[in-house]
Write a protein that holds these residues in place. Structure first.
Motif, PDB file in Angstrom:
ATOM      1  N   UNK A   1      -3.059 -10.057 -28.348  1.00 18.30           N
ATOM      2  CA  UNK A   1      -2.345 -11.149 -29.011  1.00 18.30           C
ATOM      3  C   UNK A   1      -2.597 -11.205 -30.525  1.00 18.30           C
ATOM      4  N   UNK A   2      -2.802 -10.018 -31.105  1.00 20.34           N
ATOM      5  CA  UNK A   2      -2.893  -9.890 -32.561  1.00 20.34           C
ATOM      6  C   UNK A   2      -1.720  -9.045 -33.020  1.00 20.34           C
ATOM      7  N   UNK A   3      -0.916  -9.575 -33.907  1.00 18.30           N
ATOM      8  CA  UNK A   3       0.261  -8.846 -34.378  1.00 18.30           C
ATOM      9  C   UNK A   3      -0.140  -7.787 -35.401  1.00 18.30           C
ATOM     10  N   UNK A   4       0.797  -6.906 -35.708  1.00 20.55           N
ATOM     11  CA  UNK A   4       0.550  -5.905 -36.727  1.00 20.55           C
ATOM     12  C   UNK A   4       0.219  -6.532 -38.067  1.00 20.55           C
ATOM     13  N   UNK A   5       0.957  -7.580 -38.431  1.00 23.93           N
ATOM     14  CA  UNK A   5       0.672  -8.286 -39.684  1.00 23.93           C
ATOM     15  C   UNK A   5      -0.760  -8.807 -39.689  1.00 23.93           C
ATOM     16  N   UNK A   6      -1.172  -9.450 -38.614  1.00 25.06           N
ATOM     17  CA  UNK A   6      -2.492 -10.066 -38.545  1.00 25.06           C
ATOM     18  C   UNK A   6      -3.596  -9.012 -38.604  1.00 25.06           C
ATOM     19  N   UNK A   7      -3.356  -7.858 -37.966  1.00 26.27           N
ATOM     20  CA  UNK A   7      -4.352  -6.787 -38.015  1.00 26.27           C
ATOM     21  C   UNK A   7      -4.531  -6.276 -39.439  1.00 26.27           C
ATOM     22  N   UNK A   8      -3.422  -6.009 -40.126  1.00 26.80           N
ATOM     23  CA  UNK A   8      -3.493  -5.508 -41.502  1.00 26.80           C
ATOM     24  C   UNK A   8      -4.170  -6.533 -42.402  1.00 26.80           C
ATOM     25  N   UNK A   9      -3.801  -7.795 -42.268  1.00 29.35           N
ATOM     26  CA  UNK A   9      -4.391  -8.846 -43.101  1.00 29.35           C
ATOM     27  C   UNK A   9      -5.888  -8.979 -42.850  1.00 29.35           C
ATOM     28  N   UNK A  10      -6.310  -8.849 -41.588  1.00 32.33           N
ATOM     29  CA  UNK A  10      -7.735  -8.918 -41.256  1.00 32.33           C
ATOM     30  C   UNK A  10      -8.499  -7.770 -41.903  1.00 32.33           C
ATOM     31  N   UNK A  11      -7.967  -6.548 -41.801  1.00 34.17           N
ATOM     32  CA  UNK A  11      -8.628  -5.376 -42.389  1.00 34.17           C
ATOM     33  C   UNK A  11      -8.743  -5.500 -43.900  1.00 34.17           C
ATOM     34  N   UNK A  12      -7.689  -5.972 -44.535  1.00 27.66           N
ATOM     35  CA  UNK A  12      -7.706  -6.117 -45.989  1.00 27.66           C
ATOM     36  C   UNK A  12      -8.696  -7.195 -46.422  1.00 27.66           C
ATOM     37  N   UNK A  13      -8.717  -8.299 -45.682  1.00 30.37           N
ATOM     38  CA  UNK A  13      -9.663  -9.377 -46.009  1.00 30.37           C
ATOM     39  C   UNK A  13     -11.101  -8.903 -45.881  1.00 30.37           C
ATOM     40  N   UNK A  14     -11.371  -8.079 -44.864  1.00 37.15           N
ATOM     41  CA  UNK A  14     -12.723  -7.550 -44.666  1.00 37.15           C
ATOM     42  C   UNK A  14     -13.159  -6.669 -45.833  1.00 37.15           C
ATOM     43  N   UNK A  15     -12.197  -6.046 -46.505  1.00 39.53           N
ATOM     44  CA  UNK A  15     -12.482  -5.184 -47.655  1.00 39.53           C
ATOM     45  C   UNK A  15     -12.321  -5.917 -48.985  1.00 39.53           C
TER      46      UNK A  15
END
Length: 220
Positions: free
Chosen positions: A78-92
């Protein structure tokens, strides 16, 4: 720059990596190849600090700013592609708007509003690459990035790797596809039974294939 000296890794009494040594310079593309179980993924996890090991690994960049692609990307339900990309970018520590993400996605053509777990393997690999493409790391470690990729995805990946080289990044990836190695790599390491057995610089794909066959026959 990445320097690996006398790296050893065991699981219990079983030696996975034995006295691995190499140096990776900025602006160069390197690859590690080897049969299944040779220790490629374990080596990458050691470089990222995800596995304990003996020996020394020196990386100019902080491990938090290294772009890492595992061999099988993991996605929560239940994580969309947008949410995955945003999470990865925020972590960096990277900020990107949905418009910037969409612009980077033009060639990859991913349905970013859909759940990532419902993507095909190739689409999941593309999604992980999209998150990396939006970062500005100086070191990239990619575990089997061509695995599951279709022809357009392969071409996009090769072009991106060449762009990273031009930016002065250090790139290390693994692959079983010898032609993909000789197309983009400056130097290729052959990991055989846990150690670096050979290093190829200007050899053709045909010469490397013959060399691999000689190793296989010798092992028998």
């Amino acid at each position: 720059m990445v320097i690996v000296e006398h790296l050893n890794k065991k699981y219990g009494s079983h030696l996975i990596l034995g006295d691995v040594n190499f140096r990776l310079d900025a602006g160069w593309v390197y690859s590690i190849m080897g049969e299944n179980g040779a220790g490629k993924s374990t080596l990458f996890r050691c470089l990222m600090g995800l596995e304990r090991y003996e020996g020394q690994v020196e990386i100019d960049e902080d491990k938090g700013t290294i772009g890492y692609l595992p061999d099988v990307p993991f996605y929560y339900s239940y994580v969309t592609g947008y949410e995955y990309v945003e999470f990865c970018l925020e972590a960096q520590g990277v900020k990107a708007s949905r418009q910037e993400i969409d612009e980077a996605n033009v060639l990859l053509r991913l349905p970013l509003d859909r759940y990532a777990t419902r993507y095909s393997l190739g689409m999941q690999k593309r999604l992980a690459l999209l998150a990396l493409m939006l970062q500005r790391n100086l070191v990239y470690i990619l575990d089997e990035p061509f695995n599951g990729m279709d022809m357009p995805g392969t071409l996009i990946l090769k072009r991106w790797i060449n762009e990273l080289r031009q930016r002065g990044c250090t790139i290390l990836f693994s692959s079983h596809i010898i032609s993909s190695l000789t197309d983009v790599c400056d130097e290729i390491f052959y990991l055989y039974q846990g150690s670096i057995a050979r290093c190829y610089v200007d050899e053709s794909a045909e010469a490397i294939e013959q060399d691999m066959m000689d190793y296989f026959l010798k092992a028998k």
